[in-house]
Design an enzyme around this catalytic site. Structure first.
Site, PDB file in Angstrom:
ATOM      1  N   HIS A   1       0.831  -1.201   0.000  1.00 52.09           N
ATOM      2  CA  HIS A   1       0.000   0.000   0.000  1.00 52.09           C
ATOM      3  C   HIS A   1       0.875   1.265   0.000  1.00 52.09           C
ATOM      4  CE1 HIS A   1      -3.771   2.212   1.081  1.00 52.09           C
ATOM      5  NE2 HIS A   1      -2.879   3.077   1.547  1.00 52.09           N
ATOM      6  N   GLU A   2       1.766   1.346   0.980  1.00 48.39           N
ATOM      7  CA  GLU A   2       2.628   2.536   1.061  1.00 48.39           C
ATOM      8  C   GLU A   2       3.578   2.564  -0.136  1.00 48.39           C
ATOM      9  OE1 GLU A   2       1.630   4.684   3.080  1.00 48.39           O
ATOM     10  OE2 GLU A   2       0.360   3.352   4.275  1.00 48.39           O
TER      11      GLU A   2
ATOM     12  N   HIS B 186       1.813   4.280  -2.956  1.00 42.58           N
ATOM     13  CA  HIS B 186       1.862   5.746  -2.799  1.00 42.58           C
ATOM     14  C   HIS B 186       3.241   6.266  -3.202  1.00 42.58           C
ATOM     15  CE1 HIS B 186      -1.960   6.564  -0.879  1.00 42.58           C
ATOM     16  NE2 HIS B 186      -1.748   5.751   0.133  1.00 42.58           N
TER      17      HIS B 186
ATOM     18  N   GLU C 130      -4.727   7.327  -3.488  1.00 39.67           N
ATOM     19  CA  GLU C 130      -5.220   6.069  -2.919  1.00 39.67           C
ATOM     20  C   GLU C 130      -5.471   5.031  -4.016  1.00 39.67           C
ATOM     21  OE1 GLU C 130      -4.905   5.857   0.177  1.00 39.67           O
ATOM     22  OE2 GLU C 130      -6.067   4.118   0.815  1.00 39.67           O
TER      23      GLU C 130
HETATM   24 ZN    ZN Z   1      -3.232   5.174   1.551  1.00 44.65          ZN
END
Ligand code: ZN
Length: 496
Positions: free
Chosen positions: A262-263, A266, A292
């Site tokens: 997830h990170e 980003h 996101e």
């Molecule tokens: Zn996020």
């Protein structure tokens, strides 16, 4: 154009100041000795005041005024710079200084009270302050201005141009499809392999090394970033060549794998912004929702797929032989995709997640337009959880008090999570039209190919295009929920 140079040099200065602020925040989350927090608070306050003075400087207002109507003859990047700085200037100058100070004081007061109320499972403790935060958020909407619905003013703070009317349509169709899908999935689901329910503890050092490897595999550049440990995982940008991620490592949970992806998503977005935008306000992801979409794309669409784990499960088994050597790939993938509606948003599976957000959207909308009061919240919360998710909420601590956002005064933030999930599915669909072997690409672990397409179509642009325009350019149409619904309907991993 001389006037444009003036704007550029002010924008560069502001970008650098914001990067310094991000460094102080990163340090606070990752490194700061406990005893140093008072000193840090005064550094924050001094630096934030300087930034606020610079972004609200009347001379900056004059520069923007002089640039009014200038456009067509400028490059796309110069036009975007004007758009982005004007947005920041207006956001900051529309709110009277006294209001900003009062709101900051109120939310810093509300935060520890919310913590206590949650701990003691007593909504009444938080109610009076929450009531004030809501009434000030309504005032905030009035100061900021809106056309149709006061909530629009707050949504726009996080997602440029997003409106309540658009969300009504998106959430309307999600609600119609997701609630029945959720019940269907649960009834079809096989029982989980017991071995996965209780894994032997995983050593922290090995977890760290595995996530470093995984981040490198998806293309995260460690020479321009780093991974550290913090209480909550996050990604931050301290400059064009310094995009950092954090993670947390619990010996009994697989969460670290998906937090890393997830990170990492980003961070990939930010690491691949064109170098021409260094030191400029365009050197960042364009909105929370688009940001996101990239974290969710890598975490869920790619990172929970059977195809992805065909390459990476042997690696996981190599790092954690004791935990995974007797667990099959199918059991593992079935486990990380299990559908299990619960009370807590951050623990939700892909089918339930947006129903959690829908509930917050409906409540926030009502709180801001005055059709709901703070005192109504616990009852409405529990009723909606029952209706949409079939979940009985056992306490306010696990219900209406679970998220920090309202104590922060961040009304309008939640919907960006759903925008991200919908956009991720829509962008992936588009990717597969372009790469008709996309399943094979994923199966063979050719992640660089996927990353390159995302870079060329999304990442390289930074904040050049407003979010809705960026999506139109990438997908050839507006954001809609149908790709996400299709993605969930056809996802074979749910049946493992
Ligand atoms: Zn996020």
């Amino acid at each position: 154009m001389k006037i444009l140079n003036k704007l550029q040099s002010r924008a560069t200065e502001l970008t650098n100041l914001n990067n310094i602020l991000a460094l102080l925040q990163w340090d606070q989350e990752v490194m700061l000795p406990v005893g140093a927090s008072d000193g840090r608070a005064s550094q924050f306050s001094v630096l934030s005041t300087i930034i606020h003075q610079k972004i609200t400087d009347p001379l900056l207002g004059e520069i923007l005024q002089d640039l009014n109507g200038v456009g067509e003859e400028l490059s796309a990047a110069d036009q975007a710079l004007i758009r982005v700085v004007r947005r920041e200037y207006e956001k900051n100058t529309k709110l009277p200084e006294k209001f900003v100070a009062d709101f900051a004081r109120l939310t810093s007061e509300a935060l520890p009270v919310w913590v206590r109320a949650r701990k003691q499972n007593d909504f009444a403790i938080f109610l009076p302050l929450l009531d004030e935060v809501i009434s000030m958020s309504r005032q905030k909407a009035d100061f900021l201005g809106y056309n149709d619905h006061p909530y629009d003013a707050l949504l726009d703070l996080y997602e440029e141009g997003l409106t309540t009317a658009v969300l009504d349509i998106l959430f309307g169709s999600l609600q119609k499809d997701l609630s029945p899908m959720l019940q269907r999935r649960i009834s079809q689901q096989k029982s989980i392999a017991a071995k996965l329910e209780k894994l032997p503890p995983m050593e922290q050092g090995v977890q760290v090394r595995f996530t470093e490897r995984l981040l490198a595999e998806i293309g995260y550049d460690f020479s321009r970033g780093r991974q550290d440990i913090s209480a909550h995982p996050f990604t931050t940008s301290l400059g064009h060549n310094d995009r950092r991620v954090t993670n947390r490592f619990n010996p009994d949970s697989l969460e670290f794998i998906f937090s890393a992806l997830h990170e990492g998503g980003h961070a990939l977005y930010e690491q691949n912004i064109g170098s021409a935008y260094s030191d400029s306000p365009l050197d960042e992801g364009v909105s929370l929702g688009i940001h996101e979409s990239q974290s969710r794309l890598w975490e869920n669409v790619i990172g929970r797929s059977h195809l992805f784990w065909q390459t990476y499960y042997p690696l996981l088994q190599e790092f954690f032989p004791h935990q995974f050597k007797n667990i099959s790939l199918d059991d593992f993938v079935g486990y990380i995709n299990r559908v299990d509606p619960g009370m807590i948003r951050v623990e939700a599976d892909e089918v339930s997640y947006n129903l959690h957000v829908l509930i917050r959207f409906e409540l926030e909308k009502g709180l801001i337009d005055g059709t709901i009061t703070a005192a109504d919240l616990p009852g409405l919360w529990n009723e909606k959880y029952n209706n949409y998710l079939g979940v009985t909420v056992d306490s306010d601590a696990n219900g209406v008090l679970q998220d920090i956002h309202w104590a922060h005064g961040s009304f309008g933030y939640f919907p960006t999570y759903t925008i991200g999930n919908l956009a991720a599915a829509q962008i992936w669909h588009r990717y597969c039209l372009n790469d008709t072997d996309c399943r094979q690409t994923l199966q063979q672990g050719k992640l660089a190919k996927i990353r390159k397409w995302l870079t060329d179509n999304i990442y390289c642009h930074g904040a050049l295009y407003p979010p809705a325009e960026l999506l139109r350019r990438v997908c050839g149409e507006e954001l809609n929920s149908s790709y996400f619904i299709e993605y969930l309907k056809n996802k074979p991993e749910f049946s493992l």
